[in-house]
Design a protein around this motif. Structure first.
Motif, PDB file in Angstrom:
ATOM      1  N   GLY A 111      37.301  36.154  41.439  1.00 31.04           N
ATOM      2  CA  GLY A 111      37.824  35.636  40.182  1.00 31.04           C
ATOM      3  C   GLY A 111      36.856  35.621  39.020  1.00 31.04           C
ATOM      4  N   THR A 112      35.869  36.517  39.020  1.00 32.12           N
ATOM      5  CA  THR A 112      34.923  36.574  37.909  1.00 32.12           C
ATOM      6  C   THR A 112      35.663  36.842  36.604  1.00 32.12           C
ATOM      7  OG1 THR A 112      33.208  37.426  39.372  1.00 32.12           O
ATOM      8  CG2 THR A 112      32.882  37.762  37.008  1.00 32.12           C
ATOM      9  N   TRP A 113      35.350  36.057  35.585  1.00 37.25           N
ATOM     10  CA  TRP A 113      35.957  36.235  34.268  1.00 37.25           C
ATOM     11  C   TRP A 113      35.132  37.224  33.452  1.00 37.25           C
ATOM     12  CZ3 TRP A 113      37.711  30.962  31.804  1.00 37.25           C
ATOM     13  CH2 TRP A 113      38.566  30.305  32.679  1.00 37.25           C
ATOM     14  N   LEU A 114      35.786  37.910  32.538  1.00 35.19           N
ATOM     15  CA  LEU A 114      35.083  38.804  31.622  1.00 35.19           C
ATOM     16  C   LEU A 114      34.037  38.025  30.816  1.00 35.19           C
ATOM     17  CD1 LEU A 114      34.728  41.592  30.348  1.00 35.19           C
ATOM     18  CD2 LEU A 114      36.628  41.045  28.805  1.00 35.19           C
ATOM     19  N   GLU A 129      24.566  46.506  31.564  1.00 36.34           N
ATOM     20  CA  GLU A 129      24.419  47.173  32.856  1.00 36.34           C
ATOM     21  C   GLU A 129      25.039  46.368  33.992  1.00 36.34           C
ATOM     22  OE1 GLU A 129      22.089  46.396  30.613  1.00 36.34           O
ATOM     23  OE2 GLU A 129      20.410  47.806  30.637  1.00 36.34           O
ATOM     24  N   GLU A 130      24.918  45.045  33.949  1.00 37.00           N
ATOM     25  CA  GLU A 130      25.527  44.213  34.993  1.00 37.00           C
ATOM     26  C   GLU A 130      27.042  44.407  35.009  1.00 37.00           C
ATOM     27  OE1 GLU A 130      25.984  39.530  36.402  1.00 37.00           O
ATOM     28  OE2 GLU A 130      25.206  39.978  34.401  1.00 37.00           O
ATOM     29  N   HIS A 131      27.628  44.496  33.842  1.00 37.02           N
ATOM     30  CA  HIS A 131      29.071  44.724  33.730  1.00 37.02           C
ATOM     31  C   HIS A 131      29.437  46.098  34.291  1.00 37.02           C
ATOM     32  CE1 HIS A 131      32.798  44.534  30.833  1.00 37.02           C
ATOM     33  NE2 HIS A 131      33.129  44.440  32.093  1.00 37.02           N
ATOM     34  N   VAL A 132      28.633  47.118  33.965  1.00 41.03           N
ATOM     35  CA  VAL A 132      28.864  48.470  34.499  1.00 41.03           C
ATOM     36  C   VAL A 132      28.815  48.443  36.021  1.00 41.03           C
ATOM     37  CG1 VAL A 132      27.916  50.813  34.678  1.00 41.03           C
ATOM     38  CG2 VAL A 132      27.994  49.677  32.450  1.00 41.03           C
ATOM     39  N   ASP A 133      27.810  47.784  36.582  1.00 39.87           N
ATOM     40  CA  ASP A 133      27.663  47.737  38.032  1.00 39.87           C
ATOM     41  C   ASP A 133      28.840  47.022  38.694  1.00 39.87           C
ATOM     42  OD1 ASP A 133      25.294  49.144  37.832  1.00 39.87           O
ATOM     43  OD2 ASP A 133      24.021  47.373  38.037  1.00 39.87           O
ATOM     44  N   LEU A 171      31.920  46.806  37.531  1.00 39.49           N
ATOM     45  CA  LEU A 171      33.081  47.698  37.446  1.00 39.49           C
ATOM     46  C   LEU A 171      32.973  48.827  38.465  1.00 39.49           C
ATOM     47  CD1 LEU A 171      33.472  47.909  33.571  1.00 39.49           C
ATOM     48  CD2 LEU A 171      35.029  46.768  35.166  1.00 39.49           C
ATOM     49  N   ALA A 172      31.774  49.386  38.617  1.00 39.51           N
ATOM     50  CA  ALA A 172      31.579  50.480  39.573  1.00 39.51           C
ATOM     51  C   ALA A 172      31.829  50.013  41.003  1.00 39.51           C
ATOM     52  CB  ALA A 172      30.173  51.059  39.431  1.00 39.51           C
ATOM     53  N   ALA A 173      31.404  48.800  41.341  1.00 39.74           N
ATOM     54  CA  ALA A 173      31.638  48.269  42.689  1.00 39.74           C
ATOM     55  C   ALA A 173      33.131  48.123  42.951  1.00 39.74           C
ATOM     56  CB  ALA A 173      30.931  46.924  42.849  1.00 39.74           C
ATOM     57  N   TYR A 174      33.873  47.693  41.952  1.00 39.12           N
ATOM     58  CA  TYR A 174      35.319  47.524  42.099  1.00 39.12           C
ATOM     59  C   TYR A 174      36.027  48.879  42.178  1.00 39.12           C
ATOM     60  CZ  TYR A 174      40.143  46.289  41.095  1.00 39.12           C
ATOM     61  OH  TYR A 174      41.509  46.159  41.160  1.00 39.12           O
ATOM     62  N   VAL A 175      35.729  49.752  41.223  1.00 42.03           N
ATOM     63  CA  VAL A 175      36.408  51.050  41.166  1.00 42.03           C
ATOM     64  C   VAL A 175      36.095  51.888  42.393  1.00 42.03           C
ATOM     65  CG1 VAL A 175      36.539  53.246  39.891  1.00 42.03           C
ATOM     66  CG2 VAL A 175      36.561  51.073  38.643  1.00 42.03           C
ATOM     67  N   GLY A 176      34.848  51.831  42.873  1.00 40.58           N
ATOM     68  CA  GLY A 176      34.438  52.651  44.006  1.00 40.58           C
ATOM     69  C   GLY A 176      34.921  52.152  45.359  1.00 40.58           C
ATOM     70  N   ALA A 177      35.419  50.919  45.407  1.00 40.15           N
ATOM     71  CA  ALA A 177      35.853  50.346  46.689  1.00 40.15           C
ATOM     72  C   ALA A 177      37.154  50.977  47.163  1.00 40.15           C
ATOM     73  CB  ALA A 177      36.031  48.840  46.549  1.00 40.15           C
ATOM     74  N   ARG A 178      37.246  51.218  48.446  1.00 41.51           N
ATOM     75  CA  ARG A 178      38.483  51.756  49.037  1.00 41.51           C
ATOM     76  C   ARG A 178      39.476  50.643  49.352  1.00 41.51           C
ATOM     77  NH1 ARG A 178      36.363  55.903  47.054  1.00 41.51           N
ATOM     78  NH2 ARG A 178      35.909  57.724  48.320  1.00 41.51           N
ATOM     79  N   LEU A 179      38.952  49.454  49.654  1.00 39.95           N
ATOM     80  CA  LEU A 179      39.801  48.292  49.922  1.00 39.95           C
ATOM     81  C   LEU A 179      39.385  47.168  48.989  1.00 39.95           C
ATOM     82  CD1 LEU A 179      39.686  48.322  53.816  1.00 39.95           C
ATOM     83  CD2 LEU A 179      41.618  48.995  52.392  1.00 39.95           C
ATOM     84  N   ARG A 180      40.362  46.526  48.370  1.00 38.43           N
ATOM     85  CA  ARG A 180      40.082  45.454  47.415  1.00 38.43           C
ATOM     86  C   ARG A 180      40.783  44.184  47.858  1.00 38.43           C
ATOM     87  NH1 ARG A 180      41.658  49.595  42.621  1.00 38.43           N
ATOM     88  NH2 ARG A 180      39.746  50.837  42.681  1.00 38.43           N
ATOM     89  N   ARG A 205      41.508  40.130  46.945  1.00 35.05           N
ATOM     90  CA  ARG A 205      41.492  39.109  45.898  1.00 35.05           C
ATOM     91  C   ARG A 205      41.449  37.740  46.550  1.00 35.05           C
ATOM     92  NH1 ARG A 205      46.361  39.712  42.362  1.00 35.05           N
ATOM     93  NH2 ARG A 205      45.228  41.518  41.608  1.00 35.05           N
ATOM     94  N   HIS A 206      40.467  36.925  46.128  1.00 35.78           N
ATOM     95  CA  HIS A 206      40.304  35.583  46.681  1.00 35.78           C
ATOM     96  C   HIS A 206      40.507  34.512  45.616  1.00 35.78           C
ATOM     97  CE1 HIS A 206      38.708  37.356  50.357  1.00 35.78           C
ATOM     98  NE2 HIS A 206      37.928  38.102  49.608  1.00 35.78           N
ATOM     99  N   ALA A 207      41.097  34.877  44.497  1.00 41.59           N
ATOM    100  CA  ALA A 207      41.278  33.917  43.408  1.00 41.59           C
ATOM    101  C   ALA A 207      42.546  34.265  42.642  1.00 41.59           C
ATOM    102  CB  ALA A 207      40.074  33.960  42.474  1.00 41.59           C
ATOM    103  N   SER A 208      42.988  33.334  41.827  1.00 35.26           N
ATOM    104  CA  SER A 208      44.157  33.558  40.975  1.00 35.26           C
ATOM    105  C   SER A 208      43.870  34.697  39.998  1.00 35.26           C
ATOM    106  CB  SER A 208      44.473  32.283  40.191  1.00 35.26           C
ATOM    107  OG  SER A 208      45.354  32.577  39.140  1.00 35.26           O
ATOM    108  N   PRO A 209      44.822  35.598  39.785  1.00 34.46           N
ATOM    109  CA  PRO A 209      44.598  36.717  38.878  1.00 34.46           C
ATOM    110  C   PRO A 209      44.751  36.357  37.404  1.00 34.46           C
ATOM    111  CG  PRO A 209      46.804  36.844  39.789  1.00 34.46           C
ATOM    112  CD  PRO A 209      46.116  35.677  40.456  1.00 34.46           C
ATOM    113  N   THR A 210      45.070  35.110  37.096  1.00 33.58           N
ATOM    114  CA  THR A 210      45.398  34.740  35.728  1.00 33.58           C
ATOM    115  C   THR A 210      44.329  35.147  34.720  1.00 33.58           C
ATOM    116  OG1 THR A 210      46.625  32.861  36.593  1.00 33.58           O
ATOM    117  CG2 THR A 210      46.119  32.831  34.250  1.00 33.58           C
ATOM    118  N   LEU A 211      43.077  34.789  34.968  1.00 32.59           N
ATOM    119  CA  LEU A 211      42.004  35.114  34.036  1.00 32.59           C
ATOM    120  C   LEU A 211      40.937  36.013  34.645  1.00 32.59           C
ATOM    121  CD1 LEU A 211      41.553  31.611  32.385  1.00 32.59           C
ATOM    122  CD2 LEU A 211      42.643  33.613  31.379  1.00 32.59           C
TER     123      LEU A 211
END
Length: 197
Positions: free
Chosen positions: A17-20, A112-116, A118-127, A129-135
């Protein structure tokens, strides 16, 4: 601009649930003075921030020495914060330094932390979610960034942003950093009541 190969992402990604807003502690922007890379950070010497979208900021450029200060607007005892998102930094409204064309759109990140992340999320084959998607940032990413069909293209774009983060001269700026293809939302949309802190 040459890019390094995309870093392989993990097989699994766990979204807690990390926020932007988490990535607004440090934002690379186009300098208003020289057009090179400048840095927006929390103003030094203040207590640990409680509400990142309301905390005072400082813009500094190591090349030309430009400095600017930002503080949240007040309405009575309420602070008017910013809303992150889009190709401008939410505080000074400067074009983000980390922007590139990708899949017919603009791919951007704050640092760079933001890039990393995003890359971890995009590159993952399985995702997972452990938090509400609201924010949560990952749940709110556009469909084209989440698409398995676009994975390699987006990872290549993120590698371009990672390489761009190491450059600082005006000539290094992405051609996209001049456009307003994805303007951020109105900056006065978040309120914090509680007076000074």
């Amino acid at each position: 601009m040459s890019t390094e190969p995309a870093r392989p992402g993990p097989v699994r990604h766990h979204d807690h649930g990390t926020w932007l807003a988490h990535f607004t502690r440090r934002v690379l922007v186009v300098c208003p003075g020289c057009g090179g890379r400048a840095l927006v950070t929390l103003r030094p010497g203040l207590p640990e921030p409680r509400h990142l979208l309301f905390e005072p900021r400082r813009l500094t450029c190591g090349s030309c020495g430009a400095v600017a200060e930002w503080t949240a607007e007040r309405r009575g005892t309420a602070l008017i914060g910013v809303t992150p998102g889009g190709t401008e930094d939410p505080f000074f409204r400067r074009p983000l330094w980390l922007q590139t064309r990708c899949a017919g759109r603009v791919l951007w990140a704050y640092d760079e932390e933001h890039v990393d992340a995003l890359a971890a999320y995009v590159g993952a084959r399985l995702r997972h979610r452990h938090a509400s998607p609201t924010l949560a940032m990952f749940a709110r990413l556009p469909a084209w960034m989440k698409s398995a069909a676009r994975r390699d293209e987006v990872l290549a774009g993120l590698a371009t942003l990672r390489a761009l983060a190491r450059r600082s001269a005006p000539a290094d700026r992405s051609d996209v950093a001049h456009e307003r293809a994805d303007r951020s939302r109105h900056s006065g949309s978040a309120l914090f009541r509680g007076g000074p802190h």
